[in-house]
Motif scaffolding. Structure first.
Motif, short mmCIF file in Angstrom:
data_model
loop_
_atom_site.label_atom_id
_atom_site.label_comp_id
_atom_site.label_asym_id
_atom_site.label_seq_id
_atom_site.Cartn_x
_atom_site.Cartn_y
_atom_site.Cartn_z
N ILE A 265 0.82 -1.26 -0.31
CA ILE A 265 -0.63 -0.27 0.21
C ILE A 265 1.25 1.35 0.17
N TYR A 266 0.42 2.26 -0.83
CA TYR A 266 1.08 3.83 -0.85
C TYR A 266 0.20 5.06 -0.58
N HIS A 267 1.12 5.37 1.03
CA HIS A 267 -0.28 6.22 1.50
C HIS A 267 -0.29 7.15 0.63
N LEU A 268 0.70 8.38 -0.08
CA LEU A 268 0.37 8.72 -0.75
C LEU A 268 -0.62 10.07 -0.27
N ASP A 269 -0.09 10.02 0.93
CA ASP A 269 -0.05 11.34 1.48
C ASP A 269 -0.62 11.38 3.02
N LEU A 270 1.28 11.69 2.97
CA LEU A 270 2.63 11.90 3.48
C LEU A 270 3.11 12.87 4.83
N LYS A 271 1.95 13.19 6.22
CA LYS A 271 2.08 14.63 6.66
C LYS A 271 2.56 14.62 8.11
N PRO A 272 3.07 15.69 8.58
CA PRO A 272 2.77 15.35 10.11
C PRO A 272 1.05 15.48 10.97
N ALA A 273 0.27 16.15 9.71
CA ALA A 273 -1.13 16.15 10.06
C ALA A 273 -1.49 14.83 10.15
N ASN A 274 -0.64 13.69 9.06
CA ASN A 274 -1.78 12.57 9.44
C ASN A 274 -0.80 11.90 9.59
N VAL A 275 -0.08 11.68 10.91
CA VAL A 275 1.27 11.43 12.37
C VAL A 275 0.27 11.62 13.17
N LEU A 276 -0.55 10.43 14.29
CA LEU A 276 -0.76 10.51 15.75
C LEU A 276 -0.26 10.33 16.33
N LEU A 277 -0.22 10.49 17.84
CA LEU A 277 0.48 10.27 18.82
C LEU A 277 0.04 9.88 20.14
#
Length: 468
Positions: A265-277
């Motif tokens: 799977i290719y995410h294609l929208d990787l950015k800080p807003a799509n990384v949850l902690l």
């Protein structure tokens, strides 16, 4: 004979069951039987063997006929119009499955279980009817709300936008991808909602019943929100260990998508807003609304709009090409922003890669308070991470490293840091909870709240805070 029609006793009706025998003929023959039905059995006489055998075979055929007719009726009731209507009613009132969804996020305890169906009314209840006070943010194709049940347990409810022509595909795509993803660094799907509501609508001057589709995804709740709010130019919202842990976690999640999954799977929208902690600042990739499944082909051209401006590689901007190196470019931008802040990425064009590397390395080294050997190892780890970020944003996609190469280089830096910690005698370097390290007859076991347990053969285990 004429006297039969004028007799005081009326003739028997053909609809009245009459007794008959094979030896004496009745005044009126029995009523004809329908095709496929056995004749009535005589009540007061015994049939010869041939007629008895004929009667028995007809009776068996009659029973088979009735059985086939019953089966057909049952199948029609289950699959016919009435069955469809019943299924629609169950979609509108899915409470007969309420025992399965009283706590839908309990499926998190069983990784192998499939995400359960969650009623729309239940989601409205736990999100205060999707109020603005419960809104956590918005993704590519939906808004995210906080859901809290009566026991205080929390989930994130992503309500998919009502978009004609996009709704079905995006919901199905994100649901399918999330349902098959079970990894420590990927947000987990704990439930879903697909509710069809009939509402009155005006069409060509007349009121008609139209279908309004409500779709939502129930996800793990990440208490620390997205990485976006922690990125600043000062980089003072986390120390180096936390920052490195975020970088390594993102890479491990991307490795799961690109290598461990078949097909990838290719995410294609990787950015800080799509990384949850989560509460321990462990990163998890989220928002797979525009991700793509890839088979044997490694590069594909597309006409659809993907990603976010600033995280798109040159080959997509100019030629609409997507491959695994699409995500690698976005990863490089994220790593550079984690290490140099929001404006750090724009400084790359103002100085050489070596100058930029030295600037970021000096900035983080000044914030480290470690012993000499460990300080040197951490400083080298900082340099390796910024070099990886710069290689990922290379304009030539063929010169970008693979996710496996990136993870291998990060593992090498961890080995050097562990060796440096042992050399200095501290023996304290990122001991995971419930894991232990044994050295020189002493044992260190990681615990909660940043403590570790120290024990030897002479003294029992005692809890101490981690230095630094």
């Amino acid at each position: 004979p004429r006297h039969q029609y004028f007799s005081h006793k009326p003739p028997p009706s053909p609809f009245v069951r009459t007794r008959y025998s094979t030896t004496a003929s009745a005044p009126h023959a029995p009523s004809p039987r329908k095709r496929g039905m056995a004749p009535k059995r005589p009540l007061d006489a015994t049939l010869p063997e041939e007629e008895a055998a004929l009667w028995l075979s007809r009776m068996k055929r009659s029973r088979r006929f009735r059985l086939k007719r019953t089966v057909l009726v049952v199948m029609w009731l289950m699959c016919g119009p009435s069955g469809t209507a019943r299924k629609r009613r169950e979609r509108k009132r899915p409470w007969r499955w309420i025992s399965q969804v009283v706590c839908p996020w309990m499926s998190m305890l069983d990784v192998s279980s499939e995400p359960p169906f969650v009623p729309l009314d239940y989601l409205r209840e736990i999100t205060d009817d999707f109020s603005e006070e419960r809104k956590l943010g918005s993704g590519s194709f939906g808004e995210v709300y906080l859901g809290v049940d009566q026991d205080g347990q929390k989930i994130a409810v992503k309500r998919i936008y009502q978009m004609a022509g996009v709704d079905d595909g995006q919901f199905q795509n994100e649901f399918t991808n999330l349902a098959r993803l079970k990894h420590r660094n990927i947000v987990r799907l704990v439930g879903y909602c697909n509710h069809i509501q009939e509402v009155p609508a005006m069409y060509e001057g007349k009121f008609v019943l139209a279908e309004k589709i409500h779709r939502a995804l129930c996800l793990e709740y990440m208490s620390n929100g997205s990485l976006q709010k922690y990125i600043s130019d000062e980089c003072n919202k986390y120390d180096w260990r936390t920052g490195y842990g975020i970088i390594k976690g993102i890479c491990q999640g991307l490795k799961c998508l690109h290598i461990e999954l078949k097909p990838p799977i290719y995410h294609l929208d990787l950015k800080p807003a799509n990384v949850l902690l989560d509460e321990n600042m462990v990163p998890r990739l989220a928002d797979f609304g525009i991700s793509r499944l890839f088979g044997d082909e490694r590069t594909r051209a597309t006409k659809s709009i993907l990603g976010t401006q600033g995280y798109l590689p040159p080959e997509y901007i100019h030629n609409n090409l997507i491959s695994s190196k699409f995500d690698i470019f976005s990863l490089g931008v994220v790593i550079i922003k984690i290490m140099s802040g929001r404006a750090g990425y724009s400084k790359i064009t103002d100085m050489s890669p070596q100058e930029f590397t030295n600037l970021v390395q000096e900035k983080w080294t000044n914030r480290l308070h470690e012993t000499s050997s460990l300080m040197k190892a951490y400083s080298k780890q900082v340099k390796t991470c910024i070099q990886i970020g710069l290689m990922c944003v290379n304009d030539d996609r063929h010169k970008r490293p693979s996710i496996q190469d990136i993870v291998n280089r990060l593992n090498e830096t961890e080995t050097e840091c562990t060796y440096a910690a042992r050399k200095d005698g501290s023996l304290i370097y990122q001991i995971p909870e419930d894991d232990s390290i044994t050295f020189m007859g002493a044992s260190l076991t990681g615990q909660q709240n940043g403590h570790f347990s120290f024990s030897t053969t002479d003294a029992p285990g005692t809890s101490y805070p981690v230095a630094g």
